[in-house]
Design a protein around this motif. Sequence first.
Motif, mmCIF file in Angstrom:
data_model
loop_
_atom_site.group_PDB
_atom_site.id
_atom_site.type_symbol
_atom_site.label_atom_id
_atom_site.label_comp_id
_atom_site.label_asym_id
_atom_site.label_seq_id
_atom_site.Cartn_x
_atom_site.Cartn_y
_atom_site.Cartn_z
ATOM 1 N N GLN A 10 -15.241 5.276 -0.105
ATOM 2 C CA GLN A 10 -15.655 4.301 0.895
ATOM 3 C C GLN A 10 -15.941 4.983 2.236
ATOM 4 O O GLN A 10 -15.070 5.582 2.838
ATOM 5 C CB GLN A 10 -14.556 3.245 1.093
ATOM 6 C CG GLN A 10 -14.848 2.231 2.188
ATOM 7 C CD GLN A 10 -16.075 1.395 1.912
ATOM 8 O OE1 GLN A 10 -16.140 0.664 0.931
ATOM 9 N NE2 GLN A 10 -17.083 1.511 2.769
ATOM 10 N N HIS B 17 -9.266 6.523 0.329
ATOM 11 C CA HIS B 17 -10.422 5.871 -0.311
ATOM 12 C C HIS B 17 -11.658 6.753 -0.138
ATOM 13 O O HIS B 17 -12.571 6.434 0.638
ATOM 14 C CB HIS B 17 -10.666 4.490 0.304
ATOM 15 C CG HIS B 17 -9.496 3.567 0.233
ATOM 16 N ND1 HIS B 17 -9.097 2.958 -0.935
ATOM 17 C CD2 HIS B 17 -8.609 3.187 1.190
ATOM 18 C CE1 HIS B 17 -8.033 2.219 -0.696
ATOM 19 N NE2 HIS B 17 -7.712 2.344 0.574
ATOM 20 N N THR C 25 -15.484 -5.106 -3.460
ATOM 21 C CA THR C 25 -14.352 -4.444 -2.826
ATOM 22 C C THR C 25 -13.196 -5.398 -2.572
ATOM 23 O O THR C 25 -12.035 -5.014 -2.626
ATOM 24 C CB THR C 25 -14.799 -3.808 -1.488
ATOM 25 O OG1 THR C 25 -15.980 -3.053 -1.716
ATOM 26 C CG2 THR C 25 -13.722 -2.899 -0.932
ATOM 27 N N TYR D 15 0.821 -1.213 0.000
ATOM 28 C CA TYR D 15 0.000 0.000 0.000
ATOM 29 C C TYR D 15 0.857 1.265 0.000
ATOM 30 O O TYR D 15 0.351 2.358 0.264
ATOM 31 C CB TYR D 15 -0.910 0.019 1.235
ATOM 32 C CG TYR D 15 -1.785 -1.189 1.366
ATOM 33 C CD1 TYR D 15 -2.832 -1.428 0.472
ATOM 34 C CD2 TYR D 15 -1.580 -2.121 2.388
ATOM 35 C CE1 TYR D 15 -3.638 -2.541 0.586
ATOM 36 C CE2 TYR D 15 -2.383 -3.248 2.512
ATOM 37 C CZ TYR D 15 -3.404 -3.446 1.611
ATOM 38 O OH TYR D 15 -4.210 -4.556 1.726
ATOM 39 N N MET E 294 -9.461 -3.737 0.835
ATOM 40 C CA MET E 294 -9.906 -2.548 1.554
ATOM 41 C C MET E 294 -9.859 -2.762 3.059
ATOM 42 O O MET E 294 -9.366 -1.915 3.807
ATOM 43 C CB MET E 294 -11.314 -2.172 1.120
ATOM 44 C CG MET E 294 -11.804 -0.854 1.689
ATOM 45 S SD MET E 294 -11.126 0.580 0.849
ATOM 46 C CE MET E 294 -12.061 0.536 -0.684
#
Length: 405
Positions: free
Chosen positions: A262, A259, A194, A43, A198
Motif C-alpha cells: 500500500q 503494508h 481494502t 493490530y 487499513m
Amino acid sequence: MNESMIVPNFIHQLLSTTTEDTAQLANKLCSLLSLPVLITDSYYQILSSSYPAGVPVLTTILAIQPLDLIESATAFSCQITTTMSDEYGLVSPITQGNSTLGYLFILPSKKEKPETYSSMLEFAASLASIQLHRKLEKRQEKMKFKEPFLFDLLYGNLKQPEDIYEYGSVWNWDFHLPNTVLVFSLTDFNPILTGKQMINHLLYIVERTLIDGSIKPITLKRKSQVIVIFPLEDDQQKNHRAEMIGFSTAIINQMKSLHPEQALSCGIGKTYTSPVDLFRSFQEAKVALELGELMGIMIPFFSDLGLERILYKHDLQDLKEFYEATLGELLLYDETNNAQLMETLEGLAANQFDMTATSKALFLHRNTLRYRLKKIEEILNVKLDDLNIKLNITAALKIKQLRKM
C-alpha cells in the motif's frame, strides 16, 4: 503453577483489577505467573505490558504465527515475531461479541505445558475485554463531538479564536500554539477491496507516533486520508521543518514495513499562529500532497512549491494552449524525425540552463549539446539565453509534468 490456585485464588485477584485499566491487569497477571504479560490492540500494538525483574522488554510485535490450539479455540500457542527476535508465547484473543478488540499474551518457557495456563489466560482476556470495550465506548462518545469540531475548524467555519480555544480545551488541545496541518493519504485506496482496517491502522500509527513524541493527537479520519494538526512549540522555523520531516518519515516507514503493498502520500501546509487560519494550512497540505504525487516528492511542503502551485490551480485549457504555443513545434519535430530534442531541452532546464552541467547529466559532448540547442532555437525561433524564453520554457515543462502531457 499449583493446581490449587486454578479457580478460587486467581479469579479473586484478577477481579480486583476490573475497575482499573489494562496496565493494572497486566501487572497483576505478571505477579501471579512470574511471566511477561502483554496486552495489545487488534493490530498487535502494545497497550500495556508487565515483566518480571531482569526480563528483556518487547517494544514492538510485528506478527504472530499460531503453532497449535490449546483445549479451546480461544487460546493458543504462537511464535511472536519482534524487531529483535522470535519468541514463544500463549495468546488469547480479547473479544466483544463478534469483534476482536485485541490480544492477551504471556511468554512462558517452551518446556511448560500450555494447558497449565489456558484457564487463567482466557479469564484474564475476558476482563481485558471489559476494559477495552469501556475505553472504546468513551472514545466513540468523544468522537461524536470531536469530528464536527475539527471539520468546522479545517473548513473555516469557526471565525473566533476564543471559540476554538474553548472547544479545544475539552480535549486538552492548546490552540494558542502555532500549528501546521499535515495530510496522509492511502494512494489508489479502494474501500471495497481494502476495507476500513487499513485507514484505521494508519490512524493508529499516526496517533501512536504523536503520543510517543509527547504530542497530544489532534487527528481526523476522512475516507482515505488522516489529517493531523501538528503543534509547534519551538520558535525556530528550521526546527519545525526538521520535526515534521522526522514525524512524516516515521509514519511512511511504519506503513511501508507493515503494508508494503500500500502506497502512502503526504502533504504539509504552512504554519499559522492563529487557529482561525488552520483551514488555509489544510487546503495547502492537500495541494502539496497532490503535487508531491505528481512530481515524485515524498514529503512535499506547500511553502517549497512556487510555480508548480500557481500552474496547478490555473485553467487547464489555458495551460494546454500555452504548452502547445511554447513547445508544440519541438514536439512535432521530434515525432516527425524520430528525434529526442525535447529530452535535451528538459535536461537543460533541469540543470538551470547550464551547458557544462547539462552535458555531464546527459552524457553529451559539449559540441553535440551545442548543436542540439542550436537546432532547438531554430525550430522554436527563440534564443535560449533570453530570460523570458527561459521562464516560458520552464513553465511549459512544469505544465507537462503536472498535467501529464
